[in-house]
Write a protein that holds these residues in place. Sequence first.
Motif, PDB file in Angstrom:
ATOM      1  N   PHE A  75      -6.965  12.377   7.546  1.00  0.00           N
ATOM      2  CA  PHE A  75      -5.587  12.364   7.374  1.00  0.00           C
ATOM      3  C   PHE A  75      -4.929  12.214   6.959  1.00  0.00           C
ATOM      4  N   ILE A  76      -5.908  11.247   5.881  1.00  0.00           N
ATOM      5  CA  ILE A  76      -5.747   9.773   4.391  1.00  0.00           C
ATOM      6  C   ILE A  76      -6.265  10.665   3.257  1.00  0.00           C
ATOM      7  N   GLU A  77      -5.660  11.102   2.092  1.00  0.00           N
ATOM      8  CA  GLU A  77      -5.804  11.245   0.985  1.00  0.00           C
ATOM      9  C   GLU A  77      -6.454  10.181  -0.004  1.00  0.00           C
ATOM     10  N   LYS A  78      -5.372  10.063  -0.218  1.00  0.00           N
ATOM     11  CA  LYS A  78      -5.322   8.712  -1.578  1.00  0.00           C
ATOM     12  C   LYS A  78      -5.019   7.284  -0.561  1.00  0.00           C
ATOM     13  N   LEU A  79      -5.592   6.692  -1.363  1.00  0.00           N
ATOM     14  CA  LEU A  79      -4.608   4.776  -0.793  1.00  0.00           C
ATOM     15  C   LEU A  79      -4.054   4.581  -2.284  1.00  0.00           C
ATOM     16  N   GLY A  89      -8.480   4.417  -3.306  1.00  0.00           N
ATOM     17  CA  GLY A  89      -9.304   4.968  -2.838  1.00  0.00           C
ATOM     18  C   GLY A  89      -9.661   6.091  -2.909  1.00  0.00           C
ATOM     19  N   ALA A  90     -10.071   7.027  -2.088  1.00  0.00           N
ATOM     20  CA  ALA A  90      -9.678   8.559  -2.040  1.00  0.00           C
ATOM     21  C   ALA A  90     -10.628   9.166  -0.954  1.00  0.00           C
ATOM     22  N   ALA A  91     -10.161  10.066  -0.438  1.00  0.00           N
ATOM     23  CA  ALA A  91     -11.603  10.729   0.591  1.00  0.00           C
ATOM     24  C   ALA A  91     -12.736  11.640  -0.447  1.00  0.00           C
ATOM     25  N   GLN A  92     -13.650  10.951   0.378  1.00  0.00           N
ATOM     26  CA  GLN A  92     -14.197  12.265   0.187  1.00  0.00           C
ATOM     27  C   GLN A  92     -15.264  12.701   0.822  1.00  0.00           C
ATOM     28  N   PHE A 137       0.573  -1.346   0.112  1.00  0.00           N
ATOM     29  CA  PHE A 137      -0.080   0.433   0.093  1.00  0.00           C
ATOM     30  C   PHE A 137       1.054   1.190   0.092  1.00  0.00           C
ATOM     31  N   LYS A 138       0.820   2.086  -0.491  1.00  0.00           N
ATOM     32  CA  LYS A 138       0.871   3.748  -0.949  1.00  0.00           C
ATOM     33  C   LYS A 138      -0.369   4.604  -0.044  1.00  0.00           C
ATOM     34  N   VAL A 139       0.135   5.391   0.982  1.00  0.00           N
ATOM     35  CA  VAL A 139      -1.272   5.798   1.699  1.00  0.00           C
ATOM     36  C   VAL A 139      -0.454   7.296   1.430  1.00  0.00           C
ATOM     37  N   ASP A 181      -2.082   0.802  -4.730  1.00  0.00           N
ATOM     38  CA  ASP A 181      -1.501  -0.027  -4.939  1.00  0.00           C
ATOM     39  C   ASP A 181       0.222   0.465  -5.052  1.00  0.00           C
ATOM     40  N   SER A 182       0.853  -0.561  -5.106  1.00  0.00           N
ATOM     41  CA  SER A 182       2.371  -0.352  -5.285  1.00  0.00           C
ATOM     42  C   SER A 182       3.124   0.047  -6.779  1.00  0.00           C
ATOM     43  N   TYR A 183       2.020  -0.621  -7.846  1.00  0.00           N
ATOM     44  CA  TYR A 183       2.525  -0.016  -8.976  1.00  0.00           C
ATOM     45  C   TYR A 183       1.339   1.757  -9.161  1.00  0.00           C
TER      46      TYR A 183
END
Length: 815
Positions: free
Chosen positions: A592-596, A605-608, A286-288, A598-600
């Motif tokens: 506090f999380i804008e988007k998520l 997912g994104a904040a709404q 995951f890239k957060v 995968d490794s590529y």
Amino acid sequence: MNLLKRLLQLILLCTTLGLLTLFGLYYYVKSDIPSVKVLKDVQLQTPMQVFTRDGKLINQFGEKRRIPVKINDIPEPLLQAFLATEDNRFYDHFGIDPIGIVRSFIVLVSTGEKKQGASTITMQLARNFFLTREKAYIRKVKEIFIALHIERLLNKDKILELYLNKIELGHRAFGIGAAAQVYYGKELHELSLAQMAMLAGLPKAPSALNPIRNPQRAKLRRNVVLGRMLTEGYISQTQYNEATQAPITAKRHGAEIELYAPYISEMVRAYMVKTYGEDQAYNSGFKVYTTVESNIQAAAQQALIDNLHAYDMRHGFRGPEAQYWQAEESPWSATQILERLKQVREIDPLRAGVVTALEEQSATVLLKDGASITIPWAGLNWARAYITERRQGLPPKQASDILAPGMQIWVREKDQSWMLSQLPQPASALVSLDPQSGRIKALVGGYSFQQSQYNRAVQAKRQVGSNIKPFIYSGALESGYTLSTIINDAPINHWDKSMGVAWRPKNSPDVYSGPIRIRRALAQSKNVVSVRLLRGMGLNAAADHILKFGFNNEDIVRSESLALGSASLTPLEMARGMSAFANGGHLVETYFIEKLTDSYGNLLGAAQPLTVCTEEEWEVDQYTCAPRIISEQNAFLIADAMKSVVWGGGSWKHKTGWSGTGWRAQALKRKDLAGKTGTTNNSVDTWFTGFNRNVLTTVWVGFDDPGKSLGRAAYNANLGKQQVVGAEAGATSALPGWVQFMRAALKDEPLAPIEPPPGLVSVRIDLKTGLLSERNDHTSRFEHFERGTAPTKYVLDTGSSTPFEEQLPDTEELF
């Protein structure tokens, strides 16, 4: 002919026996051969990475270091290095290499030992995913059949890509992307030919041949790889000569952290583990992307650190950490000092050192890294002796009043000069939001995550003092009061039958102005006025109004002490509640999380967030809008009154001027700022919350021990006029940190004032009575009112106006 016939029969027989043996072996191991279909959608164990909103890496979590790369992103010389070394006929064979197998068989027959593996890249991939590294015949048979399955399922590029991302390359690096970072701190395209060859030589024995543990063996292996590349025609003789002469440059690198922000990244880690479980969170790549902005987050961290050091310095020097030798003893050698300093754990930004010599007004210090530095008098003159939080010793006159050779001390660098320092005793937290959406722009939970992982920004519920007053005043406006309403600022004596004592809330300082307008009462944080407003509304009505701002019912004490800030909230809760005054009356949800991804980089997912909407937008789609909790007019009036906390009022020219408790925020020279100080009884908790339309920031300072006072500081003759003296309060402990942070956060940002909404009128009122005025001088001002609430009577024009009692600029409130 008979001989040829017999030879053909022998070949046919051997072929038949070979095929039967092959089929027999296949059916023997068939039940143990796993399905290779998982390779189509394989998820390599890849650590979770946490980034700022603008893409700066702030932390990494996971057992294995892996940076997946696509085959098209791998430099051709690096591919050639692996192919030349591991399987040069990779693109020609069908998963197994008959020539290699025959060669391995000949070595086995001639030596009796399994010295040569004959494994193709496809076979190695099969082993890495499904088998062990044990040298056993049955494993080799399974490896062959799995490799054949893989070749039927995947194309060559995909097989090579999986192999290069899967292989172990030492120091917990899995895959070439991670290896490049671990050994060289680079991305693949930044590697030299010699470095690429070094990586290609690692799969044979990643532990024994890596260049950190065994540089000489690694160099020999690297040159073997370069020789294979030369033989296969991948490189020229000149390239070979240059690369084989290249020095070993590998050293261990951690994850390339670009901004260390541990408190926010720990919030991400906890959320991801709670949502996905430990295994998936740590190993799914995951890239957060958080909501914090790198430059603003860095400014927040620095402001909090500097503010705590400023407090700590004005309260005095607590002495050295240790004394290595006494005056009558022989000084230690540099070797002895450095050997002892190895045991000292440093906490950024502090550096450990030992005093080796003193001049009259300077000190020479040997640091843990072996550097010798000089602390000038400007870095020493603050260090009068600490006695208690409320008392300090006399200002020092020379370095020997403070230090002696042999003392182990802390130092830090500021403005390119060294300063004597110490680990601050108080704690602090800072939260900055976009009040229009709830997006966290910066968050700091303490001085040092190394020292304490307790995140005070979201975990510490502390009494809020006068930071509660804007919410009470908001309720008062809803109950019929206006900013020009006159309230008696006079002492209160209230007999409490249950306690058998009188409750006497006081202003701080214990000065009373008599009849006073609500605007000024809020700006100067008049405690008794807050109590009278609470009584005028009714305790339950006031508490219910405060709960509209998103606070928990159990944190809002239903007693008259609520008016003085007995409620306990976290800095994040306070910032969220105050946002309603900056955004026109809406309750936003902080995130506090804008988007998520995968490794590529594929979006998962994104904040709404629920955002502030106009009335028209609310009617169209209310489900995306933050709920309204107070009217837009109410929000504006409180925010406008909070501007007086910063800018005060009256006329200094005519000796009627007065300052609000947050006057130090004037240093930012911005007329779009509003705020509120807060200090609890005995200066235990100190606060400042301030904002414009786009940025809202809350700062808290206090001890982790909830009963310990921040004390007071006496004047230090060495430090000049700009120092803070007197009792610690929101305006002296928290506000300076807020000013430093907001100076950076608002740099180059245009003014963002909160504009008056429809439904308001502005009329000129008399400053003394709050009634309408026809005068156009220092005795009057324009005031905002909700339509229908403005005064209707005019003050009698006597030709003069008695000014209020003057309030000095450096007066602070207690609550």
